[in-house]
Structure formats: C-alpha cells, structure tokens
Scaffold this active site. Structure first.
Site, PDB file in Angstrom:
ATOM      1  N   LYS A 201       0.778  -1.333  -0.312  1.00  9.08           N
ATOM      2  CA  LYS A 201       0.032   0.806   0.287  1.00  9.08           C
ATOM      3  C   LYS A 201       0.960   0.926   0.075  1.00  9.08           C
ATOM      4  O   LYS A 201       1.814   1.683   1.119  1.00  9.08           O
ATOM      5  CB  LYS A 201      -0.717  -0.500   1.428  1.00  9.08           C
ATOM      6  N   LYS A 254      -2.152  -1.323  -3.732  1.00 12.80           N
ATOM      7  CA  LYS A 254      -3.151  -0.060  -3.640  1.00 12.80           C
ATOM      8  C   LYS A 254      -2.324   0.879  -3.828  1.00 12.80           C
ATOM      9  O   LYS A 254      -1.191   1.249  -3.099  1.00 12.80           O
ATOM     10  CB  LYS A 254      -3.427  -0.022  -2.062  1.00 12.80           C
TER      11      LYS A 254
HETATM   12  C1  PBG Z   1      -6.994   2.961   5.845  1.00 10.60           C
HETATM   13  C2  PBG Z   1      -7.613   3.301   4.222  1.00 10.60           C
HETATM   14  C3  PBG Z   1      -7.687   4.060   3.451  1.00 10.60           C
HETATM   15  C4  PBG Z   1      -7.886   3.492   1.916  1.00 10.60           C
HETATM   16  C5  PBG Z   1      -8.020   2.854   2.207  1.00 10.60           C
HETATM   17  N1  PBG Z   1      -8.543   2.120   4.094  1.00 10.60           N
HETATM   18  C6  PBG Z   1      -6.646   5.043   3.784  1.00 10.60           C
HETATM   19  C7  PBG Z   1      -5.629   5.470   3.664  1.00 10.60           C
HETATM   20  O1  PBG Z   1      -4.794   5.116   4.154  1.00 10.60           O
HETATM   21  O2  PBG Z   1      -5.073   7.125   3.829  1.00 10.60           O
HETATM   22  C8  PBG Z   1      -8.294   4.208   0.962  1.00 10.60           C
HETATM   23  C9  PBG Z   1      -9.151   3.858   0.118  1.00 10.60           C
HETATM   24  C10 PBG Z   1      -9.226   4.629  -0.857  1.00 10.60           C
HETATM   25  O3  PBG Z   1      -9.060   5.785  -1.027  1.00 10.60           O
HETATM   26  O4  PBG Z   1     -10.712   4.423  -1.583  1.00 10.60           O
HETATM   27  N2  PBG Z   1      -5.770   3.269   6.391  1.00 10.60           N
END
Ligand code: PBG
Length: 329
Positions: A201, A254
């Site tokens: 991520k 992601k």
């Molecule tokens: C929680 C999380 C996030 C997203 C999914 N789980 C936000 C982040 O990491 O700031 C992002 C999902 C999206 O942008 O659609 N940590």
C-alpha cells in the site's frame, strides 16, 4: 521454406479475428466478471442516513439500516461482497471505537450478516478512522509506534471476526500486523477466518476523497513513515512476501491504476490470490470526466479491464455497482 512461411503480411492479417463481435469474444483474453468485485461501504451512526460523499458521486455515508438497503442492491447485482469502513461517533488517541464490541462497524457486520447472509462482509482493519490524530497506529512521542499498534490492530480484527465478519483486511501498513492478527484469531479458535492483507500500500495522493469520506486525514504529518514510497517496486515484492509468510490468504496492491506494473510483477512472483484496490481518487477522476461528458462511460470498463489484465484476480472498486449493471446489459 521457413522464410517464405514467416513473411507476415499479407498472409498474416490480425484483423481476421476482429471481424465481428462473436469472433472478438472468442479470442478475448481478459474478461471482467461481477464475481470478482468488492464494493466498499462507509457506515456512520444514526438511522435513515444516506448522505452522498461530495467527491465520490454515487457513494454514500450510510447508517446501518441504509447499509442493509445498499447491501441488498449489491447482492441483487451479483456482487459477492462489501468492504466495510466505519466512521465512529467519537475518536481518541487509542482508537477505542475500532475494537469496541458495540462499535459502528461491529454493529454493521452483525446486521448485514443477519439480513443478507449470502453477502460476504469484509472489514478494513485500521485505526485511522478512530484515532483523534488520524494516524493508522498509536503515537509515542509524535511518531507512530509499530509494535504498540499491533495489539490494537489485532483486537480490532478480533472484534470484527467475533461480530461475524467473513474476512478481515488489515490496511495500516504496520510491520507484523498480519502475524499479530493471525495469532490472535487462531488463539480464539477463529482458524478458518481468511486475511486479505493490504500488502503493498503506497503513500498515495489518490486517497484524497476517501480521507474526506472517512474523516481520516492525519492532523499532523503524513503517512510516508509507514506506507510505501511510490517509486519502489522491488520493495513491494518484499512486503508481499512477508505478508504471505505471516499468513495472508489474499494479498493486495493499492492503489491500482498508477501501479499496474506492481500488480503485474506481483502476479508473476506469487501464486496467492491477488487483489487490487481501485481507490477513491481513481474513481473521482473518472466519474468527474464522465459526468462532464469528457469521457464515455466505457472508459470505466477499460480501466477495470486493465487492472484485470495486469494480473489482479479481485478488484475492490467504487464502480462495482455500475460495472455490474453494464456487464448485465
Ligand atoms: C485506511 C484506508 C485508507 C484507504 C483504505 N483504507 C486510507 C489511507 O490509507 O489513508 C484508502 C481507500 C481509497 O482511497 O479508496 N488506512
């Protein structure tokens, strides 16, 4: 003679297999299917709440009763599962609401599983929606402390599992979070509950609309101390390998669109089911352009097909409902 057979055009005419829809369908290499889509839902306190999220047209803040209505629509379209995010009534430094048995997500899980048992309820496991400072873990001297966060993340996952979730999806990017969750679940006899890990991520600008939707932007600083640096791909493979060792059943990359190469590399390097998260900013971008008539709606299909073609098995997307309708036409 070999050379004469291999002269290419005019013997080779690739257009022969593009002549009509039936032929094109016969040789189609990648096919989107509703059965591989997951639809995210944002659950808020209250009753009868259905507020559209400004930067994500078509997506809503839903109270639990409205989440059931939405869940039913999702199930009717053949989408197998939802990914739950909760916006709690209160936040604190230790994210107490994240692992509270009566928390908003735990409530939503119980109700959704009771009302729509066939719909898979997957939960995002993170602290950022629940901490007053907006970071994904616990702060010690202003820094996110990895090991202190693990216990709370594992407790959040356990509370989701005990409420009846079908799968938990840790997204905090803390080292060892998959192992910590697996250990606690197994200790409590929940050996069959799968973990989908947000393994690679990135610290991406494409989460902007989500942070507005989840009210989870960090109050100070950013997430670059724990989420990945966008230029890196070999590191993504190390992240994924570690999560697999720790017990992840499904691994995720992601965001998706700016990271198709990461998806392709992960597909080649690992045999675990691979998910890609088509994030909020990717959705907002395309929705805005389609709404203005700058792009045709089929751009959505093109983008999701590209994520599939890169190698994702599962796509988490805010477009799931419209894609299911488009595929059903
Ligand atoms: C929680 C999380 C996030 C997203 C999914 N789980 C936000 C982040 O990491 O700031 C992002 C999902 C999206 O942008 O659609 N940590």
């Amino acid at each position: 003679m070999e050379e004469e057979i291999n002269v290419g055009f005019p013997q080779e005419r690739l257009r022969r297999l593009r002549l009509n829809p039936a032929l094109r369908g016969l040789v189609q290499e990648t096919r989107l299917s509703v059965s591989h889509l997951i639809y995210p839902l944002f659950v808020v306190p209250g009753r009868g709440v259905k507020d559209e999220i400004a930067s994500m047209p078509g997506c809503y803040h839903l109270s639990v009763d409205q989440a059931v209505v939405e869940g039913e629509a999702v199930a009717v379209l053949g989408i197998p599962g939802v990914l739950l995010f909760g916006i709690p009534p209160s936040k604190d430094p230790l994210a107490t609401q994240a692992y509270h048995p009566q928390g908003i997500v735990q409530e939503a899980i119980r109700t959704l599983k009771k009302e729509i048992p066939q719909l898979l309820v997957i939960t995002d496991v993170c602290l950022c929606e629940y901490t007053s400072h907006g970071h994904c873990g616990v702060l010690v001297d202003g820094e996110v402390d990895n090991d202190k966060s693990l216990e709370l993340i594992a407790q959040a996952a356990l509370s989701h599992a005990q409420a009846g979730a079908d799968m938990v999806a840790p997204s905090a990017m803390m080292d060892g979070q998959v192992a910590a969750i697996r250990r606690l679940l197994d200790e409590r006899g929940l050996v069959s509950l799968p973990i989908m890990s947000y393994a690679a991520k990135y610290a991406s600008a494409f989460y902007g609309p989500f942070r507005e939707a989840a009210e989870s932007a960090p109050q100070q600083g950013d997430r670059r101390g724990y989420q990945m640096d966008p230029p890196n791909v070999r590191e993504a493979l190390r992240e994924i390998a570690l999560d697999i060792e720790e017990g992840a059943d499904i691994v995720m990359v992601k965001p998706a669109l700016a990271y198709l190469d990461v998806i392709a590399r992960a597909r080649q390097a690992f045999h675990h089911p691979l998910a890609a998260y088509n994030v909020s900013g990717e959705y907002a971008m395309l929705k805005a352009a389609v709404e203005r008539g700058w792009l045709e709606e089929r751009a959505i299909m093109e983008v999701l097909t590209a994520i599939k073609r890169a190698g994702a098995d599962i796509i988490i997307t805010y477009h799931a409902k419209e894609v299911a309708s488009l595929l059903g036409r």
